[in-house]
Motif scaffolding. Structure first.
Motif, PDB file in Angstrom:
ATOM      1  N   ARG A   1      -2.465  14.428  -3.816  1.00 36.82           N
ATOM      2  CA  ARG A   1      -1.959  13.164  -3.295  1.00 36.82           C
ATOM      3  C   ARG A   1      -2.386  12.012  -4.187  1.00 36.82           C
ATOM      4  NH1 ARG A   1      -5.991  13.845   1.630  1.00 36.82           N
ATOM      5  NH2 ARG A   1      -7.872  13.346   0.494  1.00 36.82           N
ATOM      6  N   VAL A   2      -1.747  10.867  -3.947  1.00 35.95           N
ATOM      7  CA  VAL A   2      -2.073   9.660  -4.694  1.00 35.95           C
ATOM      8  C   VAL A   2      -1.947   8.470  -3.748  1.00 35.95           C
ATOM      9  CG1 VAL A   2       0.296   9.351  -5.572  1.00 35.95           C
ATOM     10  CG2 VAL A   2      -1.633   8.345  -6.820  1.00 35.95           C
ATOM     11  N   ARG A   3      -2.805   7.496  -3.944  1.00 31.03           N
ATOM     12  CA  ARG A   3      -2.794   6.254  -3.180  1.00 31.03           C
ATOM     13  C   ARG A   3      -2.759   5.084  -4.162  1.00 31.03           C
ATOM     14  NH1 ARG A   3      -2.217   9.705   0.194  1.00 31.03           N
ATOM     15  NH2 ARG A   3      -3.521  10.128   2.005  1.00 31.03           N
TER      16      ARG A   3
ATOM     17  N   LEU B   1       0.863  -1.169   0.000  1.00 30.24           N
ATOM     18  CA  LEU B   1       0.000   0.000   0.000  1.00 30.24           C
ATOM     19  C   LEU B   1       0.903   1.223   0.000  1.00 30.24           C
ATOM     20  CD1 LEU B   1      -2.951   1.028   0.327  1.00 30.24           C
ATOM     21  CD2 LEU B   1      -2.568   0.935   2.792  1.00 30.24           C
ATOM     22  N   VAL B   2       0.651   2.163  -0.912  1.00 26.12           N
ATOM     23  CA  VAL B   2       1.478   3.369  -0.989  1.00 26.12           C
ATOM     24  C   VAL B   2       0.599   4.605  -0.846  1.00 26.12           C
ATOM     25  CG1 VAL B   2       1.386   3.616  -3.515  1.00 26.12           C
ATOM     26  CG2 VAL B   2       3.297   4.582  -2.262  1.00 26.12           C
ATOM     27  N   SER B   3       1.165   5.592  -0.185  1.00 31.19           N
ATOM     28  CA  SER B   3       0.534   6.896  -0.050  1.00 31.19           C
ATOM     29  C   SER B   3       1.605   7.943  -0.319  1.00 31.19           C
ATOM     30  CB  SER B   3      -0.015   7.060   1.368  1.00 31.19           C
ATOM     31  OG  SER B   3      -0.447   8.382   1.563  1.00 31.19           O
ATOM     32  N   LEU B   4       1.347   8.824  -1.265  1.00 35.92           N
ATOM     33  CA  LEU B   4       2.300   9.888  -1.590  1.00 35.92           C
ATOM     34  C   LEU B   4       1.580  11.222  -1.496  1.00 35.92           C
ATOM     35  CD1 LEU B   4       3.989   8.262  -4.719  1.00 35.92           C
ATOM     36  CD2 LEU B   4       4.839   8.277  -2.357  1.00 35.92           C
ATOM     37  N   ASP B   5       1.885  11.977  -0.474  1.00 37.58           N
ATOM     38  CA  ASP B   5       1.292  13.300  -0.280  1.00 37.58           C
ATOM     39  C   ASP B   5       2.332  14.378  -0.593  1.00 37.58           C
ATOM     40  OD1 ASP B   5      -0.789  11.756   0.600  1.00 37.58           O
ATOM     41  OD2 ASP B   5      -1.060  12.789   2.486  1.00 37.58           O
ATOM     42  N   ASP B   6       3.297  14.577   0.338  1.00 40.31           N
ATOM     43  CA  ASP B   6       4.312  15.610   0.133  1.00 40.31           C
ATOM     44  C   ASP B   6       5.125  15.344  -1.136  1.00 40.31           C
ATOM     45  OD1 ASP B   6       3.451  16.812   2.454  1.00 40.31           O
ATOM     46  OD2 ASP B   6       5.053  15.958   3.705  1.00 40.31           O
TER      47      ASP B   6
ATOM     48  N   LEU C   1       0.784  11.392 -14.091  1.00 37.91           N
ATOM     49  CA  LEU C   1       2.085  11.366 -13.425  1.00 37.91           C
ATOM     50  C   LEU C   1       1.951  10.879 -11.985  1.00 37.91           C
ATOM     51  CD1 LEU C   1       4.026  14.557 -14.582  1.00 37.91           C
ATOM     52  CD2 LEU C   1       4.808  12.189 -14.720  1.00 37.91           C
ATOM     53  N   ALA C   2       0.929  11.355 -11.268  1.00 34.12           N
ATOM     54  CA  ALA C   2       0.714  10.920  -9.883  1.00 34.12           C
ATOM     55  C   ALA C   2       0.484   9.418  -9.827  1.00 34.12           C
ATOM     56  CB  ALA C   2      -0.463  11.679  -9.273  1.00 34.12           C
ATOM     57  N   GLU C   3      -0.348   8.894 -10.714  1.00 33.64           N
ATOM     58  CA  GLU C   3      -0.609   7.455 -10.734  1.00 33.64           C
ATOM     59  C   GLU C   3       0.654   6.673 -11.070  1.00 33.64           C
ATOM     60  OE1 GLU C   3      -3.996   6.375 -13.097  1.00 33.64           O
ATOM     61  OE2 GLU C   3      -5.352   7.666 -11.962  1.00 33.64           O
ATOM     62  N   LEU C   4       1.463   7.182 -12.003  1.00 36.58           N
ATOM     63  CA  LEU C   4       2.711   6.499 -12.346  1.00 36.58           C
ATOM     64  C   LEU C   4       3.706   6.540 -11.192  1.00 36.58           C
ATOM     65  CD1 LEU C   4       3.193   7.507 -16.083  1.00 36.58           C
ATOM     66  CD2 LEU C   4       2.845   5.198 -15.175  1.00 36.58           C
ATOM     67  N   LEU C   5       3.715   7.625 -10.426  1.00 38.13           N
ATOM     68  CA  LEU C   5       4.567   7.686  -9.232  1.00 38.13           C
ATOM     69  C   LEU C   5       4.175   6.572  -8.251  1.00 38.13           C
ATOM     70  CD1 LEU C   5       4.657  11.543  -8.654  1.00 38.13           C
ATOM     71  CD2 LEU C   5       6.650  10.095  -9.133  1.00 38.13           C
ATOM     72  N   ALA C   6       2.886   6.439  -7.987  1.00 35.36           N
ATOM     73  CA  ALA C   6       2.417   5.414  -7.051  1.00 35.36           C
ATOM     74  C   ALA C   6       2.683   4.015  -7.584  1.00 35.36           C
ATOM     75  CB  ALA C   6       0.930   5.603  -6.760  1.00 35.36           C
ATOM     76  N   ALA C   7       2.383   3.779  -8.856  1.00 36.36           N
ATOM     77  CA  ALA C   7       2.601   2.451  -9.443  1.00 36.36           C
ATOM     78  C   ALA C   7       4.086   2.095  -9.429  1.00 36.36           C
ATOM     79  CB  ALA C   7       2.047   2.414 -10.867  1.00 36.36           C
ATOM     80  N   SER C   8       4.950   3.056  -9.715  1.00 31.06           N
ATOM     81  CA  SER C   8       6.395   2.811  -9.710  1.00 31.06           C
ATOM     82  C   SER C   8       6.896   2.493  -8.311  1.00 31.06           C
ATOM     83  CB  SER C   8       7.137   4.024 -10.280  1.00 31.06           C
ATOM     84  OG  SER C   8       6.764   4.242 -11.618  1.00 31.06           O
TER      85      SER C   8
END
Length: 195
Positions: free
Chosen positions: A173-175, A25-30, A49-56
């Motif tokens: 943010r992205v989850r 499970l990933v959470s990217l806020d900052d 880009l946000a989704e690709l950051l989380a998937a990566s």
């Protein structure tokens, strides 16, 4: 109720008891705000880009090597170049080049729409080990509408691991959630996997 920021910028790996299924499970806020705040990305490109950051980050968290995972799109459409890089320590960076037409796309435009002609576009997922080993590159056809489905297809075909990926992003943010059926899974795990 606890600290609402306790889940910000975090990757949590887990395994289910009594079934051969693992997840992350990933959470990217900052991190998401900082990376996307570097350029005036059009809304659809910001979300992709946000989704690709989380998937990566999710994919990198499952790897057992020290190096860098790179996702790169080269395309002839509204977005001509997109690069997301994630280190083994889950350090992230991303950038993109786009044409003015990207700003006119709906906010929910898919990666496929941003790329334009699928025949003239390539999405590559590369693993670049730090130990000097060979670079591995997998090419993913832009046949699916969602990034989650593209990554699921990559994991199923390249890694031979049944996977399910869910991604959700907003402006700040992205989850992401990744579930994988482990190689040791047997017929007794089928029901749990379907559930």
């Amino acid at each position: 109720m606890g600290n609402p920021n306790c889940f910000a910028d975090n990757v949590t790996r887990f395994m289910f008891e009594r079934v051969a299924i693992r997840g992350a499970l990933v959470s990217l806020d900052d991190a998401c705000r900082e990376i996307l705040g570097q350029h005036p990305y059009p809304p659809a490109l910001r979300r992709v880009l946000a989704e690709l950051l989380a998937a990566s980050a999710l994919l990198a968290s499952t790897l057992s090597f020290k190096g860098t995972l790179i996702v790169q799109l080269q395309a002839a459409g509204p977005v001509s170049l997109l690069v997301v890089e994630c280190t083994a320590e889950l350090g992230l960076r991303a950038t993109a080049q786009w044409r003015d037409t990207a700003g006119a796309l709906p906010d929910d435009a898919s990666l496929q729409v941003l790329a334009g002609d699928p025949a003239a576009s390539r999405l590559a997922i590369m693993l670049d080990p730090k130990d000097g080993g060979p670079i591995y590159q997998g090419i993913v056809a832009l046949e699916a509408a969602s990034i989650a489905t593209l990554f699921e297809h990559y994991l199923t075909t390249s890694e031979q691991i049944d996977s399910r990926l869910v991604l959700a992003a907003d402006a700040t943010r992205v989850r992401g959630l990744l579930l994988q059926r482990m190689p040791s899974a047997g017929p007794g795990d089928d029901l749990a996997w379907r559930q």
